[in-house]
Design a protein around this motif. Sequence first.
Motif, mmCIF file in Angstrom:
data_model
loop_
_atom_site.group_PDB
_atom_site.id
_atom_site.type_symbol
_atom_site.label_atom_id
_atom_site.label_comp_id
_atom_site.label_asym_id
_atom_site.label_seq_id
_atom_site.Cartn_x
_atom_site.Cartn_y
_atom_site.Cartn_z
ATOM 1 N N MET A 1 33.828 82.080 117.180
ATOM 2 C CA MET A 1 33.971 82.489 115.783
ATOM 3 C C MET A 1 34.427 81.337 114.905
ATOM 4 O O MET A 1 34.132 81.317 113.725
ATOM 5 N N ASN A 2 35.157 80.367 115.461
ATOM 6 C CA ASN A 2 35.661 79.247 114.677
ATOM 7 C C ASN A 2 34.677 78.092 114.638
ATOM 8 O O ASN A 2 34.934 77.092 113.983
ATOM 9 N N ASP A 3 33.581 78.198 115.319
ATOM 10 C CA ASP A 3 32.593 77.113 115.403
ATOM 11 C C ASP A 3 31.601 77.259 114.260
ATOM 12 O O ASP A 3 30.943 78.286 114.125
ATOM 13 N N ASP A 4 31.484 76.217 113.428
ATOM 14 C CA ASP A 4 30.545 76.247 112.307
ATOM 15 C C ASP A 4 29.159 75.750 112.689
ATOM 16 O O ASP A 4 28.281 75.666 111.839
ATOM 17 N N THR A 5 28.958 75.429 113.965
ATOM 18 C CA THR A 5 27.662 74.936 114.420
ATOM 19 C C THR A 5 26.673 76.095 114.441
ATOM 20 O O THR A 5 26.934 77.126 115.059
ATOM 21 N N PRO A 6 25.557 75.930 113.746
ATOM 22 C CA PRO A 6 24.570 77.024 113.759
ATOM 23 C C PRO A 6 23.951 77.168 115.150
ATOM 24 O O PRO A 6 23.870 76.209 115.918
#
Length: 154
Positions: free
Chosen positions: A4-9
């Motif tokens: 959830m904290n990962d902004d990697t698409p």
Amino acid sequence: MNSMNDDTPPLNLRAFLTFRLARLQAQINSQAQHILRTHSDVGQTEWRVLLLVADTGQCTMATVVRDGQIDKAQVSRAVKALVRKAYIASEIDPDDHRQSLLSLTPEGQAVYDRVVPLMRARQRHMTDALTADEIATMFSVIDRLENASQRRDF
């Protein structure tokens, strides 16, 4: 899976080159296996070894490994199976007793002669969907990808 904290698409697998190439390779392998099962008693690795031996006339297992980019253990198993089926002969190399020279037997030549026309028809089927320029471009791209795949440090 992204946290959830990962902004990697997420990966778009249909646009991911290695995924697409792996899928294509799997489909091509399945097609080849069907032809080989229907018209011979050799598996895919055995067929590749048989082709490489036929192409050179006589070679060592090391040549097959290098030229075919096939795992050494797979080549060893395929050679043993092809010798057992009497499709290739294996003789000690008189110049280097540590190696064996592989060559097609008449039985191996018969398998080759029976299957190669089918593989050529398969090749034509696949290339008929492309123009000559597209085929040339594809091979150029494959050459560049093969070179790029040698890199290991990222």
